[in-house]
Structures are given as structure tokens and as C-alpha cells.
Design a protein around this motif. Structure first.
Motif, mmCIF file in Angstrom:
data_model
loop_
_atom_site.group_PDB
_atom_site.id
_atom_site.type_symbol
_atom_site.label_atom_id
_atom_site.label_comp_id
_atom_site.label_asym_id
_atom_site.label_seq_id
_atom_site.Cartn_x
_atom_site.Cartn_y
_atom_site.Cartn_z
ATOM 1 N N UNK A 191 4.604 4.065 -4.648
ATOM 2 C CA UNK A 191 5.200 2.850 -5.211
ATOM 3 C C UNK A 191 4.968 1.654 -4.321
ATOM 4 N N UNK A 192 5.448 0.502 -4.799
ATOM 5 C CA UNK A 192 5.339 -0.718 -3.987
ATOM 6 C C UNK A 192 6.521 -0.819 -3.022
ATOM 7 N N UNK A 193 7.671 -0.298 -3.446
ATOM 8 C CA UNK A 193 8.854 -0.307 -2.575
ATOM 9 C C UNK A 193 9.430 1.104 -2.566
ATOM 10 N N UNK A 212 14.161 -10.156 -3.005
ATOM 11 C CA UNK A 212 13.711 -11.221 -2.079
ATOM 12 C C UNK A 212 12.288 -10.971 -1.596
ATOM 13 N N UNK A 213 11.932 -9.684 -1.446
ATOM 14 C CA UNK A 213 10.610 -9.335 -0.905
ATOM 15 C C UNK A 213 9.559 -9.189 -2.004
ATOM 16 N N UNK A 214 9.922 -9.524 -3.220
ATOM 17 C CA UNK A 214 9.070 -9.216 -4.369
ATOM 18 C C UNK A 214 7.622 -9.684 -4.174
ATOM 19 N N UNK A 215 7.453 -10.952 -3.784
ATOM 20 C CA UNK A 215 6.097 -11.502 -3.667
ATOM 21 C C UNK A 215 5.287 -10.724 -2.627
ATOM 22 N N UNK A 216 5.936 -10.440 -1.507
ATOM 23 C CA UNK A 216 5.261 -9.694 -0.433
ATOM 24 C C UNK A 216 4.858 -8.301 -0.921
ATOM 25 N N UNK A 217 5.812 -7.633 -1.601
ATOM 26 C CA UNK A 217 5.545 -6.275 -2.083
ATOM 27 C C UNK A 217 4.409 -6.265 -3.100
ATOM 28 N N UNK A 218 4.377 -7.326 -3.941
ATOM 29 C CA UNK A 218 3.338 -7.415 -4.964
ATOM 30 C C UNK A 218 1.962 -7.594 -4.304
ATOM 31 N N UNK A 263 0.909 -4.366 -2.732
ATOM 32 C CA UNK A 263 0.519 -3.427 -3.788
ATOM 33 C C UNK A 263 -0.882 -3.733 -4.290
ATOM 34 N N UNK A 264 -1.174 -5.039 -4.492
ATOM 35 C CA UNK A 264 -2.496 -5.423 -5.002
ATOM 36 C C UNK A 264 -3.570 -5.098 -3.970
ATOM 37 N N UNK A 265 -3.247 -5.353 -2.687
ATOM 38 C CA UNK A 265 -4.240 -5.049 -1.644
ATOM 39 C C UNK A 265 -4.549 -3.569 -1.608
ATOM 40 N N UNK A 266 -3.498 -2.771 -1.798
ATOM 41 C CA UNK A 266 -3.719 -1.315 -1.779
ATOM 42 C C UNK A 266 -4.656 -0.914 -2.909
ATOM 43 N N UNK A 267 -4.425 -1.540 -4.098
ATOM 44 C CA UNK A 267 -5.238 -1.203 -5.264
ATOM 45 C C UNK A 267 -6.695 -1.581 -5.054
ATOM 46 N N UNK A 316 -8.117 -1.906 -2.195
ATOM 47 C CA UNK A 316 -8.642 -1.266 -0.995
ATOM 48 C C UNK A 316 -8.738 -2.212 0.186
ATOM 49 N N UNK A 317 -8.230 -3.449 0.043
ATOM 50 C CA UNK A 317 -8.287 -4.404 1.163
ATOM 51 C C UNK A 317 -7.352 -3.943 2.270
ATOM 52 N N UNK A 318 -7.622 -4.351 3.489
ATOM 53 C CA UNK A 318 -6.781 -3.877 4.599
ATOM 54 C C UNK A 318 -5.430 -4.589 4.598
ATOM 55 N N UNK A 319 -4.435 -3.895 5.121
ATOM 56 C CA UNK A 319 -3.063 -4.420 5.133
ATOM 57 C C UNK A 319 -2.687 -4.750 6.573
ATOM 58 N N UNK A 320 -2.183 -5.953 6.768
ATOM 59 C CA UNK A 320 -1.764 -6.316 8.133
ATOM 60 C C UNK A 320 -0.290 -6.665 8.137
#
Ligand code: FAD
Length: 291
Positions: A81-83, A272-278, A281-285, A287-291
Motif C-alpha cells: 500500500x501507500x500507507x 496530512x501526508x496525502x500528497x507525499x504518500x501519493x 506511490x507513483x515513484x514506486x510504480x 520504478x524511480x528511486x525514493x529519497x
């Protein structure tokens, strides 16, 4: 069946001053799965959610960067999931805590929060006890903290001829390993002091028709000095990972109202964290790296 009383008596002095409904108590009128859990399940499902029962988290699996990759369930399924929210009791969460997170202060402080053993005793008598009331009663007994005559307080268990006492037997450290019959004997000895006209330990007065003992070896966390700063906020330092439950930071001690409040605070943090979580989630989809 457990005694479920929404009571704010725990911090009685402060609550009476601060809370409009601080002195209110109520009993759940029926069994918790049907009367408490089912309405919540129905609400979640009506909004498109899904409730899976008997699906315990076995392991919290991590990505290389230490964020949550998935929850591995005991049936072998993986949940992504995203959260991610863990709302288990604190002692269970400590068992699930990934090795890589153990030294993080937010999680390390949980060591101080340890559940106490509690025993719930249910006794059906062959007669109606006269000295019970339509209320939760705090007892003078050192072993029986609170009790109620459920045949009076709850419609579902109403019985004009026979009492059914439900009691919280605590502190129970020394009793949790004892047999049911030892616990019931000790309970009857205490009840004989509380109801000298109606109950005797040898049952020469009111007779026990049946009884049921429920042991909870790790119940709510024990309030020891300096444990308050160890209660975690619902938002953890791990992006996308949250905690909920009575032990997390909220204004009440461990209680049902505290658990509900922690859930609300957890939901607020996720919103509150919705934008960050979204974005994560998109980066994971992609395959971009997460920092
Ligand atoms: C005998 C007794 C009497 C009490 N009386 C009162 C009272 O009168 N008033 C009051 O306000 N409070 C009372 N309490 C306290 C109250 O029950 C708790 O504070 C409250 O239930 C805590 O809610 P929670 O959601 O934090 O945890 P819980 O209600 O313990 O819920 C945690 C959930 O996590 C689930 N779980 C466990 N392991 C896993 C896993 N690996 N994966 C997924 N899920 C898992 C469990 O099945 C459980 O459903 C009482 C407690 C006891 C034991």
C-alpha cells in the motif's frame, strides 16, 4: 463477552474539570463483535473498503531504504500500500518490529511500555443479588477492581431472577498462571466480603450456576513513572508508516476512548501526508528511486 464500559473515570479529577461528558458511563448493549465491530465493518464496506478477518501480520517487510515494502500475513498473502498502519497492542508490535528499526529512538522507547496481565471473571448465580446497581461499581476488594451485574446493566443479558456478575480481577500478576478454579475460589472469597448477606465462599448462600474466566496475559500498558514520553505519535519517522492504538500518544490513558482517539489522530496524519504518500506511490510504480 467482555465488560465494555466507556468510562472516562481514569483521570477523574482532570476529566471532571475539562470534559463536558467526563462523568458519563455506558455499557455496550450486547456482544462486541455484533454491536461494536459489525457497524464499523459495514461503514468501511459501504465506502468501498475491505475487511479481512483472521489475517494477522506475520512480518513487516522492508525496502532497501528502510521504508515498508509489504505486510506479510500469516496466510502467506502480502499486502502492499501507500500507507501502512499497525494497530495491534504494543507488545505485539514490539515482536513485529523489523530489526533495522530497533535502534531508532521512536521505536526503542516502546520498550518501556509493557502490558499488564488482567483476568476477566464472569459468574452466573442461581439468584438475583439485591445489592447490585445499574452501574459500574468500583470495589473495595484489593483483587477485584471493577464489576457490574450484567443482568441489570445490559438489556441483552437482562434477567429478573438471576444475577450475572462480570468482574475485572486485577492486579493479576500472581494469578495469571493459576487454574480457573483457584481464581474462582479467590473471587468468591472477595465477593463474600462485598456481599456478606448474600454470598459466602462455600456457596451456602448464593450458588454459582456457571463461570467463565478470560485471561489476558498482556493487557493495557502499565503506567509506570516516565512512561508518558515513551508513547509514540501516530506518525512514525518511517515515511508511510503509522501506529494506532490506546498506547500511542493521545490525551487519555489506555482505554477504549483513547484507542478511538488514536485512530482519528492516525487518520488525520495520513490525510496530512496525502500528497507525499501519493508521490511516493507513483515513484514506486514507475520504478524511480525514493529519497
Ligand atoms: C479485562 C479488560 C477490561 C477493560 N475494561 C475497559 C473499560 O471498562 N473501559 C475502557 O475504556 N477500556 C477498558 N479496557 C481497555 C480497552 O479494552 C483497551 O484500551 C482497548 O481495547 C485498546 O484498543 P486498541 O485498538 O488499542 O487495541 P485492541 O483492542 O487490543 O486491538 C488490537 C487488535 O490487534 C489485533 N492483532 C493482534 N495481533 C495482530 C497481528 N499480528 N496482525 C494484525 N492484527 C493483530 C487483535 O486481534 C486486536 O483486534 C479493558 C481491557 C481489559 C483487558
Amino acid at each position: 463477552m467482555t465488560l465494555h464500559i466507556y468510562t472516562s473515570l481514569r483521570r477523574i479529577d482532570k476529566i471532571y474539570q475539562q470534559e463536558k461528558h467526563g462523568s458519563k458511563m455506558a455499557f455496550l448493549d450486547g456482544n462486541p463483535p455484533e454491536r461494536l465491530c459489525m457497524p464499523i465493518v459495514n461503514h468501511i464496506e459501504s465506502l468501498g473498503g475491505e475487511v479481512r478477518l483472521n489475517s494477522r501480520i506475520k512480518k513487516i517487510e522492508l525496502n532497501e531504504d528502510g521504508t515498508v515494502k509489504s505486510f506479510l500475513l500469516n496466510n502467506g498473502n502480502k499486502i502492499e500500500g501507500d500507507a501502512y498502519v499497525v494497530a495491534t497492542p504494543v507488545d505485539i508490535f514490539k515482536l513485529l518490529l523489523p530489526e533495522d528499526w530497533r535502534e531508532i529512538s521512536y521505536f526503542k522507547k516502546l520498550e518501556k511500555l509493557v502490558g499488564v496481565p488482567v483476568i476477566n471473571v464472569h459468574i452466573w448465580f442461581d439468584r438475583k443479588l439485591k445489592n447490585t446497581y445499574d452501574h459500574l461499581l468500583f470495589s473495595r476488594s484489593p483483587l477485584l477492581s471493577v464489576y457490574a451485574d450484567m443482568s441489570v446493566t445490559c438489556k441483552e443479558y437482562y434477567n429478573p431472577y438471576q444475577s450475572m456478575l462480570e468482574l475485572v480481577f486485577a492486579p493479576a500478576e500472581e494469578w495469571i498462571a493459576c487454574s480457573d478454579s483457584e481464581i474462582i475460589d479467590a473471587t468468591m472469597k472477595e465477593l463474600a466480603k462485598l456481599f456478606p448477606d448474600e454470598i459466602s465462599a462455600d456457596q451456602s448462600k448464593a450458588k454459582v450456576v456457571k463461570y467463565h474466566i478470560v485471561k489476558t496475559p498482556r493487557s493495557v500498558y502499565k503506567t509506570v513513572p516516565n512512561c508518558e514520553p515513551c508513547r509514540p505519535l501516530q506518525r512514525s519517522p518511517i515515511q508511510g508508516f503509522y501506529l494506532a492504538g490506546d498506547y500511542t500518544k493521545q490525551k487519555y490513558l489506555a482505554s477504549m476512548e483513547g484507542a478511538v482517539l488514536s485512530g482519528k489522530l492516525c487518520a488525520q496524519s495520513i490525510v496530512q501526508d496525502y500528497e507525499l504518500l501519493r508521490t511516493l506511490g507513483q515513484r514506486k510504480l514507475t520504478g524511480a528511486s525514493i529519497h
